[in-house]
Design an enzyme around this catalytic site. Structure first.
Site, mmCIF file in Angstrom:
data_model
loop_
_atom_site.group_PDB
_atom_site.id
_atom_site.type_symbol
_atom_site.label_atom_id
_atom_site.label_comp_id
_atom_site.label_asym_id
_atom_site.label_seq_id
_atom_site.Cartn_x
_atom_site.Cartn_y
_atom_site.Cartn_z
ATOM 1 N N GLU A 167 17.840 18.592 -10.226
ATOM 2 C CA GLU A 167 18.407 17.242 -10.357
ATOM 3 C C GLU A 167 19.935 17.272 -10.210
ATOM 4 O O GLU A 167 20.520 16.388 -9.605
ATOM 5 C CB GLU A 167 18.025 16.609 -11.705
ATOM 6 N N TYR A 218 20.801 9.699 -16.048
ATOM 7 C CA TYR A 218 19.752 9.858 -15.040
ATOM 8 C C TYR A 218 19.067 11.221 -15.166
ATOM 9 O O TYR A 218 17.847 11.321 -15.243
ATOM 10 C CB TYR A 218 20.337 9.683 -13.621
ATOM 11 N N ASP A 232 18.849 5.437 -10.964
ATOM 12 C CA ASP A 232 19.944 5.796 -10.052
ATOM 13 C C ASP A 232 19.991 4.753 -8.935
ATOM 14 O O ASP A 232 19.320 3.718 -9.016
ATOM 15 C CB ASP A 232 19.757 7.214 -9.497
ATOM 16 N N CYS A 265 11.605 3.071 0.657
ATOM 17 C CA CYS A 265 12.479 1.905 0.417
ATOM 18 C C CYS A 265 13.925 2.311 0.719
ATOM 19 O O CYS A 265 14.794 2.315 -0.149
ATOM 20 C CB CYS A 265 12.322 1.423 -1.022
ATOM 21 N N CYS A 268 8.262 -0.741 4.808
ATOM 22 C CA CYS A 268 7.472 -1.567 3.881
ATOM 23 C C CYS A 268 5.971 -1.479 4.144
ATOM 24 O O CYS A 268 5.162 -1.590 3.219
ATOM 25 C CB CYS A 268 7.928 -3.018 3.950
ATOM 26 N N CYS A 327 4.547 1.074 1.956
ATOM 27 C CA CYS A 327 4.915 1.008 0.531
ATOM 28 C C CYS A 327 3.730 0.569 -0.326
ATOM 29 O O CYS A 327 3.086 -0.439 -0.028
ATOM 30 C CB CYS A 327 6.083 0.038 0.357
ATOM 31 N N CYS A 374 6.038 -6.955 -3.880
ATOM 32 C CA CYS A 374 7.486 -6.972 -3.649
ATOM 33 C C CYS A 374 7.919 -8.360 -3.158
ATOM 34 O O CYS A 374 7.565 -8.775 -2.045
ATOM 35 C CB CYS A 374 7.841 -5.894 -2.627
#
Ligand code: SF4
Length: 352
Positions: free
Chosen positions: A43, A126, A144, A198, A205, A208, A214
């Site tokens: 991370e 985060y 984030d 995204c 999309c 997704c 959405c």
């Protein structure tokens, strides 16, 4: 929250994300065992680096420092060396300091709660949320930029992501769709969707898993989100260096712990006035950091004797290296590229 979102049930969105993650999760080495040490390292490493570029660095880093004990035992110089090429070296310095904290304050055991993980040097909300949710099942959204973007589109929410209140606002929004179970999978699903589907421009999309939910997609308003009014303030910075050499040897010194390029090595920034006449060439390098547009001038001075090089080094606390020795030190990217490619006439045009 300005809408009455709190009264509606959005948990099905989070459940769809987790289900999607079950079969679509990217196969990444740190996901194999979900050990907090590995998740923490990855991370931090991926904060300013794309997965594709970071992968090789991660594997090398973990091979040399497979656990917190090894990281703790290593010298700061060596940790910096294994960070070479990733930039933003304060991340490596903080990893090393945090390894000391874990050994000294947490009896060598990686902290298991969000609030304790947050105490580690260099760990922000985060990263603490990512480690706590993935490794210890704590229900905390890892917010984030990817998260802001996906959430603002899913809800067609125009809350300004550059506002100081954005973090809390989007945390509350995320909690509306975050189920109790599998918080780590939920956060990782958003990480994967944010970077692979995204995307900031031209999101995919059609692929997704939450496109039916959405609002931005359903109403054809994707380009309106996320809303960001304040631009990052970028300032100009000019630096002047002297690459002082005799044959294949040159001078370097370690930077201090303040300002940019902490603890990295650099060339002298000043010389006796009479040496200005010895400059045999000058290069201008343009280099961009997140908040700075840098112009770096590097002047090469070729000395006629090793003694002059040694005298300057001892009087000004520099060390003498050749390229082989320099390879064991970490330099800011533009300086390293300069000394490695200094014979290329058009160095100023290289993509630093
Ligand atoms: S449907 Fe499109 S805009 Fe909406 S969350 Fe999915 S990828 Fe993003």
């Amino acid at each position: 929250m300005k809408t009455n979102k709190q009264n509606a049930d959005f948990l099905h969105i989070g459940k769809k994300l987790i289900k999607w993650y079950d079969t679509n999760a990217r196969e990444l080495p740190w996901r194999e065992n979900q050990h907090p040490y590995n998740i923490w390292i990855c991370e931090i490493l991926l904060q300013q680096t794309q997965v594709k570029q970071g992968l090789g660095h991660y594997l090398r880093f973990i091979e040399r420092f497979p656990n917190v004990e090894e990281l703790h035992k290593a010298s700061e110089d060596e940790v910096l060396l294994y960070w070479k090429g990733l930039g933003y070296y304060s991340r490596a310095i903080n990893l090393h300091k945090a390894a000391h904290q874990i050994i000294e304050e947490f009896e060598g055991k990686f902290p298991t709660h969000y609030q304790d993980i947050l105490k580690l040097k260099g760990v922000g909300k985060y990263t603490a949320a990512a480690v706590a949710s993935i490794c210890f099942d704590e229900k905390i959204p890892a917010i984030d930029g990817n998260f802001y973007r996906a959430l603002s589109r899913i809800f067609a929410d125009d809350f300004d992501m550059s506002s100081s209140k954005a973090f809390q606002y989007f945390t509350d929004l995320a909690l509306l769709i975050m189920p109790e179970d599998k918080p780590g999978d939920f956060n990782q699903a958003i990480m994967d969707i944010g970077s692979e589907i995204c995307k900031p421009k031209n999101p995919l999309c059609g692929e997704c898993p939450v496109n039916n939910d959405c609002i931005a997609y359903q109403t054809g308003r994707i380009s309106e989100f996320p809303v960001k009014t304040k631009k990052t303030k970028v300032t100009d910075l000019s630096l002047k260096y002297y690459f002082i050499k005799f044959q294949n040897q040159f001078l370097i010194k370690q930077r201090g712990n303040d300002f940019i390029w902490k603890k990295l090595y650099e060339f002298p920034m000043s010389v006796p006035e009479s040496w200005e006449e010895l400059i045999i060439n000058s290069k201008i390098i343009n280099h961009k950091l997140t908040h700075k547009n840098m112009t770096i001038e590097i002047n090469t001075i070729e000395l006629e004797s090793k003694k002059a090089l040694e005298r300057f080094a001892s009087e000004n606390d520099f060390i003498i290296v050749d390229e082989k020795l320099a390879d064991e030190k970490s330099f800011p990217k533009p300086l390293e590229t300069f000394y490695k490619k200094r014979d290329i006439a058009e160095i100023g045009k290289l993509p630093f």
